[in-house]
Design a protein around this motif. Structure first.
Motif, mmCIF file in Angstrom:
data_model
loop_
_atom_site.group_PDB
_atom_site.id
_atom_site.type_symbol
_atom_site.label_atom_id
_atom_site.label_comp_id
_atom_site.label_asym_id
_atom_site.label_seq_id
_atom_site.Cartn_x
_atom_site.Cartn_y
_atom_site.Cartn_z
ATOM 1 N N PRO A 37 0.836 -1.203 0.000
ATOM 2 C CA PRO A 37 0.000 0.000 0.000
ATOM 3 C C PRO A 37 0.867 1.247 0.000
ATOM 4 C CG PRO A 37 0.029 -1.005 2.172
ATOM 5 C CD PRO A 37 0.719 -1.967 1.253
ATOM 6 N N PRO A 38 0.304 2.397 -0.387
ATOM 7 C CA PRO A 38 1.091 3.645 -0.399
ATOM 8 C C PRO A 38 1.640 3.984 0.981
ATOM 9 C CG PRO A 38 -0.960 3.922 -1.599
ATOM 10 C CD PRO A 38 -1.047 2.590 -0.921
ATOM 11 N N ARG A 39 2.893 4.401 1.016
ATOM 12 C CA ARG A 39 3.509 4.814 2.262
ATOM 13 C C ARG A 39 3.049 6.226 2.623
ATOM 14 N NH1 ARG A 39 5.501 0.311 4.708
ATOM 15 N NH2 ARG A 39 6.387 -1.056 3.101
ATOM 16 N N PRO A 40 2.972 6.548 3.909
ATOM 17 C CA PRO A 40 2.565 7.904 4.290
ATOM 18 C C PRO A 40 3.621 8.934 3.943
ATOM 19 C CG PRO A 40 3.226 6.643 6.222
ATOM 20 C CD PRO A 40 3.192 5.680 5.074
ATOM 21 N N CYS A 41 3.198 10.148 3.809
ATOM 22 C CA CYS A 41 4.109 11.254 3.523
ATOM 23 C C CYS A 41 5.061 11.434 4.699
ATOM 24 C CB CYS A 41 3.309 12.533 3.281
ATOM 25 S SG CYS A 41 4.334 14.026 3.146
ATOM 26 N N PRO A 42 6.365 11.537 4.476
ATOM 27 C CA PRO A 42 7.306 11.700 5.590
ATOM 28 C C PRO A 42 7.155 13.033 6.313
ATOM 29 C CG PRO A 42 8.432 11.934 3.486
ATOM 30 C CD PRO A 42 7.055 11.470 3.171
ATOM 31 N N ALA A 48 -1.068 8.675 0.812
ATOM 32 C CA ALA A 48 -1.345 9.256 -0.499
ATOM 33 C C ALA A 48 -2.447 8.480 -1.203
ATOM 34 C CB ALA A 48 -0.080 9.259 -1.354
ATOM 35 N N ALA A 49 -3.111 9.154 -2.136
ATOM 36 C CA ALA A 49 -4.171 8.530 -2.919
ATOM 37 C C ALA A 49 -3.875 8.552 -4.406
ATOM 38 C CB ALA A 49 -5.507 9.230 -2.651
ATOM 39 N N ARG A 50 -2.869 9.333 -4.823
ATOM 40 C CA ARG A 50 -2.557 9.457 -6.247
ATOM 41 C C ARG A 50 -1.076 9.207 -6.496
ATOM 42 N NH1 ARG A 50 -3.796 14.846 -8.647
ATOM 43 N NH2 ARG A 50 -2.956 15.684 -6.678
ATOM 44 N N VAL A 51 -0.779 8.533 -7.612
ATOM 45 C CA VAL A 51 0.601 8.266 -8.019
ATOM 46 C C VAL A 51 1.042 9.345 -8.994
ATOM 47 C CG1 VAL A 51 2.152 6.648 -9.155
ATOM 48 C CG2 VAL A 51 0.347 5.792 -7.665
ATOM 49 N N HIS A 52 2.153 9.972 -8.707
ATOM 50 C CA HIS A 52 2.697 11.009 -9.579
ATOM 51 C C HIS A 52 3.453 10.396 -10.757
ATOM 52 C CE1 HIS A 52 5.907 13.835 -10.872
ATOM 53 N NE2 HIS A 52 5.023 14.781 -10.617
ATOM 54 N N SER A 53 4.346 9.456 -10.465
ATOM 55 C CA SER A 53 5.151 8.821 -11.510
ATOM 56 C C SER A 53 5.848 7.604 -10.925
ATOM 57 C CB SER A 53 6.185 9.804 -12.082
ATOM 58 O OG SER A 53 7.028 10.284 -11.050
ATOM 59 N N LEU A 73 15.193 -1.247 -8.474
ATOM 60 C CA LEU A 73 13.900 -1.175 -7.794
ATOM 61 C C LEU A 73 12.991 -0.172 -8.489
ATOM 62 C CD1 LEU A 73 12.349 -2.226 -5.309
ATOM 63 C CD2 LEU A 73 13.288 -0.299 -4.030
ATOM 64 N N ARG A 74 11.808 -0.629 -8.829
ATOM 65 C CA ARG A 74 10.795 0.232 -9.435
ATOM 66 C C ARG A 74 9.973 0.865 -8.315
ATOM 67 N NH1 ARG A 74 9.947 2.541 -14.505
ATOM 68 N NH2 ARG A 74 7.739 2.550 -15.079
ATOM 69 N N VAL A 75 10.152 2.170 -8.098
ATOM 70 C CA VAL A 75 9.502 2.855 -6.993
ATOM 71 C C VAL A 75 8.471 3.849 -7.523
ATOM 72 C CG1 VAL A 75 11.476 2.604 -5.440
ATOM 73 C CG2 VAL A 75 11.305 4.611 -6.908
ATOM 74 N N ARG A 76 7.580 4.231 -6.637
ATOM 75 C CA ARG A 76 6.511 5.159 -6.994
ATOM 76 C C ARG A 76 6.718 6.508 -6.303
ATOM 77 N NH1 ARG A 76 1.892 1.074 -4.989
ATOM 78 N NH2 ARG A 76 3.497 0.912 -3.363
ATOM 79 N N ARG A 77 6.400 7.555 -7.027
ATOM 80 C CA ARG A 77 6.356 8.896 -6.449
ATOM 81 C C ARG A 77 4.885 9.297 -6.315
ATOM 82 N NH1 ARG A 77 9.629 13.360 -5.829
ATOM 83 N NH2 ARG A 77 11.362 12.265 -6.813
ATOM 84 N N PHE A 78 4.516 9.714 -5.112
ATOM 85 C CA PHE A 78 3.121 10.018 -4.816
ATOM 86 C C PHE A 78 2.901 11.520 -4.671
ATOM 87 C CE2 PHE A 78 3.670 5.702 -3.129
ATOM 88 C CZ PHE A 78 2.607 5.049 -3.731
ATOM 89 N N PHE A 79 1.662 11.926 -4.920
ATOM 90 C CA PHE A 79 1.220 13.274 -4.584
ATOM 91 C C PHE A 79 0.852 13.315 -3.103
ATOM 92 C CE2 PHE A 79 0.230 13.494 -9.164
ATOM 93 C CZ PHE A 79 0.798 14.720 -9.478
ATOM 94 N N CYS A 80 1.168 14.425 -2.453
ATOM 95 C CA CYS A 80 0.647 14.687 -1.111
ATOM 96 C C CYS A 80 -0.419 15.767 -1.254
ATOM 97 C CB CYS A 80 1.752 15.135 -0.163
ATOM 98 S SG CYS A 80 1.161 15.379 1.536
ATOM 99 N N ASP A 81 -1.667 15.398 -1.027
ATOM 100 C CA ASP A 81 -2.797 16.299 -1.257
ATOM 101 C C ASP A 81 -3.180 17.114 -0.028
ATOM 102 O OD1 ASP A 81 -3.081 15.486 -3.927
ATOM 103 O OD2 ASP A 81 -4.214 13.701 -3.317
ATOM 104 N N GLN A 82 -2.388 17.046 1.031
ATOM 105 C CA GLN A 82 -2.675 17.835 2.222
ATOM 106 C C GLN A 82 -2.243 19.284 2.002
ATOM 107 O OE1 GLN A 82 -4.335 16.571 4.926
ATOM 108 N NE2 GLN A 82 -4.514 14.712 3.682
#
Length: 211
Positions: A37-42, A48-53, A73-82
């Motif tokens: 699952p998506p990791r929380p914003c540090p 997060a709810a959306r994947v940036h890239s 490693l294939r990693v995801r960059r997420f949007f932080c919508d807060q």
């Protein structure tokens, strides 16, 4: 006989899936991807709810089968919508494997730290080369951290002299008398002045002074 997957052998307990493993020279290249699952914003700790890239990240791991392991490693960059969070995007980390801006895995750094503590820089680098661990001299020395500063300064400081090499090199050791722990070592010379509250062995008095 029960067989185990690559994930269990190389990444036990981690949310990773291995796509492929290829032998390249003396190295084992492992392509893996995060699947948890998506990791929380540090910054704000909100999920997060959306994947940036997505992008590939390369990490050097512990050796396997006598070969150096390189994890792609294939990693995801997420949007932080807060709205109140200063971070707009962030990259997920794999606890127990990756840390921000580091190209060596957490287990490999633990091994490097142990080698550096026992052997130091150049001898440790030679051992890492034989063990197929990615550890250069400067990287090994960088794993050594200074001892934590005590919460309070010693109230009673003891001073004693000793020889690094008898007849040639001498030094002075400062000891916390109350805890019986060394505080510092001053090589090659005596302290110019004893700090207030310290205890030291008085110098022998001459015959003229005793008269």
């Amino acid at each position: 006989m029960e067989t185990e997957s690559f994930e269990v052998v190389l990444f036990p307990g981690l949310d990773l899936v291995v796509r492929q493993a290829t032998v390249v020279g003396e190295s084992l290249m492992v392509d893996a991807a995060c699947c948890g699952p998506p990791r929380p914003c540090p910054q704000c700790q909100h999920s997060a709810a959306r994947v940036h890239s997505r992008y590939w990240r390369q990490v050097a791991g512990l050796p396997a089968g006598g070969r150096q392991v390189i994890v792609r490693l294939r990693v995801r960059r997420f949007f932080c919508d807060q709205m109140q969070c200063r971070r707009r995007t962030y990259v997920e980390q794999v606890p127990g494997l990756t840390e921000p801006r580091l190209r060596t895995s957490t287990p490999a750094r633990s091994a490097m730290r142990a080698v550096a503590a026992e052997l130091g820089g150049r001898p440790g680098q030679r051992l890492c080369t034989k063990l197929r661990i990615h550890g250069r001299r400067t990287a090994l020395l960088g794993q050594l951290t200074a001892r934590p500063v005590p919460t309070r300064a010693p109230r009673i400081l003891g001073i004693d002299e000793f020889a690094f090499r008898k007849g040639r090199t001498y030094g002075t050791v400062l000891v916390d008398v109350e805890s019986s722990r060394p505080v510092d070592v001053l090589p090659d010379e005596r302290p110019a002045q004893s700090p207030p509250g310290s205890m030291s062995t008085p110098a022998p008095r001459s015959s003229a002074e005793t008269a």
